[in-house]
Design an enzyme around this catalytic site. Sequence first.
Site, mmCIF file in Angstrom:
data_model
loop_
_atom_site.group_PDB
_atom_site.id
_atom_site.type_symbol
_atom_site.label_atom_id
_atom_site.label_comp_id
_atom_site.label_asym_id
_atom_site.label_seq_id
_atom_site.Cartn_x
_atom_site.Cartn_y
_atom_site.Cartn_z
ATOM 1 N N GLY A 199 1.073 -1.166 -0.089
ATOM 2 C CA GLY A 199 0.274 -0.358 -0.107
ATOM 3 C C GLY A 199 0.987 1.278 0.030
ATOM 4 N N CYS A 218 5.553 -5.931 2.006
ATOM 5 C CA CYS A 218 5.676 -4.396 1.632
ATOM 6 C C CYS A 218 4.856 -3.919 2.856
ATOM 7 C CB CYS A 218 5.488 -3.793 0.111
ATOM 8 S SG CYS A 218 6.111 -2.535 0.291
ATOM 9 N N TYR A 219 3.892 -3.349 2.698
ATOM 10 C CA TYR A 219 3.174 -2.839 3.540
ATOM 11 C C TYR A 219 2.553 -3.274 4.618
ATOM 12 C CZ TYR A 219 -0.308 0.613 6.212
ATOM 13 O OH TYR A 219 -1.294 1.111 6.816
ATOM 14 N N HIS A 260 8.678 -8.017 -3.492
ATOM 15 C CA HIS A 260 7.945 -8.157 -4.287
ATOM 16 C C HIS A 260 7.786 -9.107 -4.646
ATOM 17 C CE1 HIS A 260 5.209 -4.452 -3.194
ATOM 18 N NE2 HIS A 260 6.227 -3.376 -3.301
ATOM 19 N N GLU A 295 5.716 -10.864 -6.931
ATOM 20 C CA GLU A 295 4.831 -10.862 -7.270
ATOM 21 C C GLU A 295 5.244 -10.131 -9.300
ATOM 22 O OE1 GLU A 295 3.970 -6.861 -4.949
ATOM 23 O OE2 GLU A 295 4.408 -9.075 -5.408
ATOM 24 N N SER A 333 -20.413 -9.640 -29.221
ATOM 25 C CA SER A 333 -19.638 -8.256 -30.501
ATOM 26 C C SER A 333 -18.492 -8.519 -30.522
ATOM 27 C CB SER A 333 -18.996 -7.309 -29.038
ATOM 28 O OG SER A 333 -17.910 -8.207 -28.027
ATOM 29 N N GLY A 338 -15.627 -9.600 -29.330
ATOM 30 C CA GLY A 338 -14.669 -9.400 -28.637
ATOM 31 C C GLY A 338 -14.094 -11.033 -27.668
ATOM 32 N N VAL A 339 -13.094 -10.334 -26.918
ATOM 33 C CA VAL A 339 -12.510 -11.757 -26.561
ATOM 34 C C VAL A 339 -13.622 -12.398 -25.769
ATOM 35 C CG1 VAL A 339 -11.078 -12.941 -25.116
ATOM 36 C CG2 VAL A 339 -9.773 -10.833 -26.637
ATOM 37 N N ASP A 340 -14.209 -11.381 -24.502
ATOM 38 C CA ASP A 340 -14.804 -11.423 -23.049
ATOM 39 C C ASP A 340 -16.072 -12.268 -23.502
ATOM 40 O OD1 ASP A 340 -13.254 -10.925 -21.860
ATOM 41 O OD2 ASP A 340 -13.794 -8.803 -21.402
ATOM 42 N N SER A 341 -17.012 -11.569 -24.835
ATOM 43 C CA SER A 341 -18.507 -11.681 -24.811
ATOM 44 C C SER A 341 -17.646 -13.551 -25.846
ATOM 45 C CB SER A 341 -19.532 -10.667 -25.912
ATOM 46 O OG SER A 341 -18.437 -10.880 -27.038
ATOM 47 N N SER A 342 -17.025 -12.968 -26.523
ATOM 48 C CA SER A 342 -16.688 -14.124 -27.437
ATOM 49 C C SER A 342 -16.532 -15.974 -26.528
ATOM 50 C CB SER A 342 -15.680 -14.598 -28.315
ATOM 51 O OG SER A 342 -16.261 -13.869 -29.596
ATOM 52 N N LYS A 375 -8.139 -11.315 -17.316
ATOM 53 C CA LYS A 375 -8.345 -11.939 -18.355
ATOM 54 C C LYS A 375 -6.932 -12.330 -19.026
ATOM 55 C CE LYS A 375 -9.369 -9.207 -22.763
ATOM 56 N NZ LYS A 375 -10.938 -8.514 -22.707
#
Length: 530
Positions: free
Chosen positions: A64, A91-92, A186, A188, A240, A242-246, A386
Amino acid sequence: MVTDAQHNNIHSHRILVLDFGSQYTQLIARRIREIGVYCEIRAFDMSEDEIKAFAPKGIILAGGPESVTEAGSPRAPEIVFSYGVPVLGICYGMQTMAAQMGGAVQGSNEREFGYAQIRLAGENDFIKQTKDHVDSDGNALLDVWMSHGDKVTAMPAGFEVMAGTPSCPIAGMVHKEKQFYGVQFHPEVTHTKQGGALLEHFMLGICRCDALWTPANIVEDAIERVREQVGTDHVLLGLSGGVDSSVVAALLHKAIGAQLTCVFVDNGLLRKNEGDQVMEMFAKNMGVKVIRANAEELFLSRLQGVSDPEQKRKVIGNTFIDIFDEESSKIDNVQWLAQGTIYPDVIESAAAKTGKAHVIKSHHNVGGLPEDMKLGLVEPLRELFKDEVRKIGLELGLPYDMVYRHPFPGPGLGVRILGEVKKEYADILREADAIFLEELHKADWYHKTSQAFVVFLPVKSVGVVGDGRRYEWVVSLRAVETIDFMTARWAHLPYELLETVSNRIINEISGISRVAYDVSSKPPATIEWE
């Protein structure tokens, strides 16, 4: 949320990530998911009852921007340290762990930001035998990424030093009995070379999670949940391309088959042949029921005379809603609306910084539907990042090039045509964009860039073709490289590639006399021009 009693196999081994406002928090969650463990991000002030109900097998206190030494700065719920599961403070998160358990934290004149090398002290279940180097005294060293000003100066009782640097002697600490770990670096981020291994030690070894969170399991779980949710009702999806709707379309088709109807609105602002490709992929090859609404004339007529970017967005969004509503009213027995909501949408809409990261998304992906539609929401991707959506797209059999295609804005070419949108401009831009993307694929640069497209500029420039003078339009190429789309660097494409693209566009498309290349990074520029 579906309870573990209903779906014990995939959500039962779960990690809780408490967010203190770090820019890296979503990255932590993505790394955990990549290891194969389900996790959720919640705000640092999550209540004791909520934590008990979540029943994590381990807790991560993320970073943070604030200082633990300041009055009123965030603290972890006390139950974190008495709940009886392993805890990792980053970290924080390490600093508040130290402060809350009786240690000391103070500000430092020496900020550490960027690459650092830490010296490891002894072995434990988090470090194990991980190392990048060994110094002349035989000490194991790790290459890590630091980003902090404050530091722990005294550890709480029962803790031992796990790692240190000359300017930060307590860069890592461990309470072996309680299985509490704190790291100032970090793990990650990719700059911490062994970060993935360290997180894997924590998830799979220390927390004893099973790697249940895999694309195949996610698909199976999502199908089961959709079937439970909708029963025999019919579901409507705005497709649409797009990736998500497909991915939603492919997933729902596998789950409920003929109960799914997709509405594909062709607004005349799509990429070249995109409408036909969508119909070919879903209607013809997969057998999905798709209604195609050809609405180019309506969109262009409503956009006439509109040049302000935000106003264009509103016109396009509202027109989409009108057509979608009209088409959906023709379908009987539709009780549910499916959307491609993904986990970052949920986090952002819930305002994670105010502690409401688990609130249901308050807006619609399709741009806002009329309230009187009274449809229930089906959001099978709302737990996924994603990169996970792309992986399950491949698992469902969608082509790689569709799943890993570049993002395309909701308003389409409408915001890549500067100023007023006209059919002539859209037709020219479509052809130029197709050439650019084709040459990127040929040169093996398409997947090296994160987003690439052409922008139409409503200005004319003098050119010479053959022996004739030509006074025609200007277009600009745009290609960027980015990880998170928050910042982006313009792609350093080879000159030869740019030359090929420019020559093809000018020679093959009548109406263009000049091609530019945008070398602006984000910030200060945005990725799209409008």
